[in-house]
Design a protein around this motif. Structure first.
Motif, PDB file in Angstrom:
ATOM      1  N   GLN A  66       0.830  -1.209   0.000  1.00 27.32           N
ATOM      2  CA  GLN A  66       0.000   0.000   0.000  1.00 27.32           C
ATOM      3  C   GLN A  66       0.867   1.262   0.000  1.00 27.32           C
ATOM      4  O   GLN A  66       0.454   2.310  -0.503  1.00 27.32           O
ATOM      5  CB  GLN A  66      -0.938   0.015   1.208  1.00 27.32           C
ATOM      6  CG  GLN A  66      -2.110  -0.954   1.113  1.00 27.32           C
ATOM      7  CD  GLN A  66      -3.154  -0.521   0.100  1.00 27.32           C
ATOM      8  OE1 GLN A  66      -2.909  -0.526  -1.107  1.00 27.32           O
ATOM      9  NE2 GLN A  66      -4.330  -0.153   0.584  1.00 27.32           N
ATOM     10  N   ASN A  71      -1.728   1.833  -6.785  1.00 27.30           N
ATOM     11  CA  ASN A  71      -3.090   1.302  -6.788  1.00 27.30           C
ATOM     12  C   ASN A  71      -3.463   0.794  -5.386  1.00 27.30           C
ATOM     13  O   ASN A  71      -2.595   0.614  -4.535  1.00 27.30           O
ATOM     14  CB  ASN A  71      -3.216   0.180  -7.821  1.00 27.30           C
ATOM     15  CG  ASN A  71      -4.601   0.113  -8.438  1.00 27.30           C
ATOM     16  OD1 ASN A  71      -5.582   0.496  -7.825  1.00 27.30           O
ATOM     17  ND2 ASN A  71      -4.680  -0.384  -9.671  1.00 27.30           N
ATOM     18  N   ASP A  72      -4.749   0.545  -5.178  1.00 29.74           N
ATOM     19  CA  ASP A  72      -5.233   0.112  -3.860  1.00 29.74           C
ATOM     20  C   ASP A  72      -5.221  -1.410  -3.764  1.00 29.74           C
ATOM     21  O   ASP A  72      -6.141  -2.081  -4.222  1.00 29.74           O
ATOM     22  CB  ASP A  72      -6.644   0.657  -3.623  1.00 29.74           C
ATOM     23  CG  ASP A  72      -7.132   0.411  -2.197  1.00 29.74           C
ATOM     24  OD1 ASP A  72      -6.399  -0.244  -1.420  1.00 29.74           O
ATOM     25  OD2 ASP A  72      -8.242   0.861  -1.875  1.00 29.74           O
ATOM     26  N   SER A  74      -5.601  -3.262  -1.280  1.00 31.62           N
ATOM     27  CA  SER A  74      -6.601  -3.823  -0.365  1.00 31.62           C
ATOM     28  C   SER A  74      -7.866  -4.263  -1.096  1.00 31.62           C
ATOM     29  O   SER A  74      -8.673  -5.015  -0.553  1.00 31.62           O
ATOM     30  CB  SER A  74      -6.969  -2.802   0.723  1.00 31.62           C
ATOM     31  OG  SER A  74      -7.743  -1.740   0.195  1.00 31.62           O
ATOM     32  N   LYS A  75      -8.042  -3.816  -2.332  1.00 36.51           N
ATOM     33  CA  LYS A  75      -9.216  -4.201  -3.118  1.00 36.51           C
ATOM     34  C   LYS A  75      -9.072  -5.597  -3.732  1.00 36.51           C
ATOM     35  O   LYS A  75     -10.043  -6.171  -4.220  1.00 36.51           O
ATOM     36  CB  LYS A  75      -9.455  -3.188  -4.242  1.00 36.51           C
ATOM     37  CG  LYS A  75      -9.773  -1.780  -3.757  1.00 36.51           C
ATOM     38  CD  LYS A  75     -11.106  -1.720  -3.056  1.00 36.51           C
ATOM     39  CE  LYS A  75     -11.480  -0.283  -2.706  1.00 36.51           C
ATOM     40  NZ  LYS A  75     -12.715  -0.221  -1.904  1.00 36.51           N
ATOM     41  N   THR A  77      -8.590  -9.628  -4.038  1.00 37.36           N
ATOM     42  CA  THR A  77      -8.909 -10.870  -3.340  1.00 37.36           C
ATOM     43  C   THR A  77      -8.014 -11.954  -3.932  1.00 37.36           C
ATOM     44  O   THR A  77      -7.492 -11.800  -5.041  1.00 37.36           O
ATOM     45  CB  THR A  77     -10.389 -11.242  -3.524  1.00 37.36           C
ATOM     46  OG1 THR A  77     -10.692 -11.272  -4.929  1.00 37.36           O
ATOM     47  CG2 THR A  77     -11.291 -10.229  -2.839  1.00 37.36           C
ATOM     48  N   GLN A  82      -3.586  -6.984 -10.431  1.00 29.24           N
ATOM     49  CA  GLN A  82      -3.813  -5.545 -10.506  1.00 29.24           C
ATOM     50  C   GLN A  82      -2.635  -4.876 -11.208  1.00 29.24           C
ATOM     51  O   GLN A  82      -1.477  -5.185 -10.943  1.00 29.24           O
ATOM     52  CB  GLN A  82      -3.938  -5.010  -9.079  1.00 29.24           C
ATOM     53  CG  GLN A  82      -4.273  -3.566  -8.901  1.00 29.24           C
ATOM     54  CD  GLN A  82      -4.311  -3.206  -7.415  1.00 29.24           C
ATOM     55  OE1 GLN A  82      -3.261  -3.077  -6.783  1.00 29.24           O
ATOM     56  NE2 GLN A  82      -5.503  -3.076  -6.853  1.00 29.24           N
ATOM     57  N   LYS A 259      -4.707   5.657  -6.601  1.00 30.34           N
ATOM     58  CA  LYS A 259      -5.862   5.739  -5.711  1.00 30.34           C
ATOM     59  C   LYS A 259      -5.555   6.564  -4.463  1.00 30.34           C
ATOM     60  O   LYS A 259      -4.628   6.254  -3.714  1.00 30.34           O
ATOM     61  CB  LYS A 259      -6.322   4.329  -5.315  1.00 30.34           C
ATOM     62  CG  LYS A 259      -6.713   3.442  -6.516  1.00 30.34           C
ATOM     63  CD  LYS A 259      -7.912   4.003  -7.262  1.00 30.34           C
ATOM     64  CE  LYS A 259      -8.169   3.293  -8.579  1.00 30.34           C
ATOM     65  NZ  LYS A 259      -8.455   1.879  -8.467  1.00 30.34           N
ATOM     66  N   THR A 261      -7.305   7.000  -1.670  1.00 27.18           N
ATOM     67  CA  THR A 261      -8.230   6.629  -0.601  1.00 27.18           C
ATOM     68  C   THR A 261      -7.598   6.873   0.772  1.00 27.18           C
ATOM     69  O   THR A 261      -6.367   6.914   0.919  1.00 27.18           O
ATOM     70  CB  THR A 261      -8.617   5.148  -0.726  1.00 27.18           C
ATOM     71  OG1 THR A 261      -7.425   4.363  -0.837  1.00 27.18           O
ATOM     72  CG2 THR A 261      -9.467   4.910  -1.969  1.00 27.18           C
TER      73      THR A 261
END
Length: 362
Positions: A66, A71-72, A74-75, A77, A82, A259, A261
């Motif tokens: 992170q 990029n995020d 945490s999104k 799975t 990604q 991202k 966030t």
């Protein structure tokens, strides 16, 4: 020069070989145009074993990723991949990469061949979290089987149902009698297909099995030349040309992998957020030549008055469109889609038009 498990096969097949990122790599076999069309309409195999692979493991793996990637993470799975980049602390890009969420507390990073050592040093330097890092670039090989017929070829060699692997997803399973092969629905051609990750020692067996299975589909080995023209038709960035340490992801049109966030405090977050909110002074854009000619890296981009407004970062003659195409950075005031620009090719100003990506629309 370094070699891959397939270097001798390329030589035996008569490939035109050349140094790339320190490796002895095939540039072309039957010709760039022929190989390009074969991937767009059928199936082709790329040796991309020169790419780098890092494992990131342990309870602090996510925290580390992170911080160092845009990029995020945490999104993700398990079983998802990604696209991302490594900001360099000055608003530029260390590298673009793929992040694979292999299993809880275990991720695989796939980085560009020319940047393996640079990326590794950067990751080690910024690992204040205590994540477990392992550089396995010299142990893992990779083949990209691309094209609309790739799934038919590969399905003959695995019990894994390939049609159930969505885009930017992957699984690990048996392939051509080899266990624990990573089968990934990613790619750099826009033609569909899969990338396979496996240990070097299994390379020869896997290559032979794929080409035997692909005979009826007209399978061909493909060099780095066609890999470049295929990715350019799609508008995919090439590190060292379209993005580098002097280009920001916002300028490069990679805001979608950047991202901002609350749960993510990454390198250059503040700087890039300011750039996003205030606007960048230049933007990376795709273009199509309306006049006859071939744009090349470094050619000036001009306005109608002959003033330089940017520079070509990648250019070629599209094998599918039979037109000159390219990408380049232009001043934001000239970056609107359908804007008329001019590419300075030798002493001529050739008319071109800015287009939305992908440049080639099947």
């Amino acid at each position: 020069m370094k070699t891959t498990p397939f270097t001798q096969k390329h030589i035996n097949l008569g490939a035109k070989m050349h140094e790339f990122a320190g490796y002895n790599m095939p540039i072309e076999y039957s010709g760039i145009n022929d190989e390009h069309v074969n991937v767009r309409t059928g199936v082709g195999v790329f040796d991309v074993s020169h790419m780098g692979e890092f494992w990131v493991k342990g309870p602090k793996a996510l925290d580390f990723l992170q911080h160092v990637t845009s990029n995020d993470v945490s999104k993700l799975t398990p079983g998802k991949a990604q696209y991302s980049c490594l900001p360099n602390g000055k608003g530029g890009i260390i590298d673009d990469l793929l992040v694979y969420y292999y299993e809880p507390e275990k991720y695989l990073l796939v980085v560009n061949a020319a940047n393996i050592q640079k990326d590794w040093n950067w990751c080690v330097k910024n690992n204040s979290f205590g994540a477990e890092l392992e550089n396995t670039s010299d142990k893992i090989a990779q083949l990209a089987i691309q094209g609309p017929k790739a799934i038919e070829v590969l399905q003959k060699l695995t019990p894994v149902n390939l049609s159930e692997i969505p885009y930017y997803s992957f699984t690990t399973g048996e392939f051509a009698g080899i266990s624990d092969v990573i089968i990934s629905n990613t790619g750099y051609t826009g033609a569909g297909g899969f990338e396979l990750y496996f240990y070097n020692e299994d390379g020869g067996k896997l290559w032979d099995a794929i080409f035997e299975a692909g005979k009826e589909f007209g399978i061909k080995p493909i060099g780095l030349g066609a890999r470049d023209t295929l990715r350019l038709e799609m508008g995919f960035c090439l590190y060292g040309n379209d993005i580098d340490d002097t280009t920001s992801p916002i300028e490069a049109g990679l805001g979608w992998i950047t991202k901002f966030t609350d749960n993510k405090d990454f390198i250059d977050k503040k700087l890039l957020l300011e750039q996003k909110e205030n606007g960048a002074s230049r933007r990376l854009r795709g273009f199509i030549l309306e006049d006859r000619g071939i744009p090349r890296h470094g050619y000036p981009i001009e306005n109608a008055d002959g003033e330089v407004i940017g520079e070509v970062t990648s250019g070629t003659m599209s094998p599918m469109m039979k037109q000159g195409i390219g990408m380049g950075y232009v001043s934001t005031s000239y970056s609107k889609f359908d804007s008329e620009i001019f590419i300075r090719v030798r002493n001529k100003a050739l008319k071109a038009r800015i287009v939305k990506l992908p440049i080639y629309k099947a």
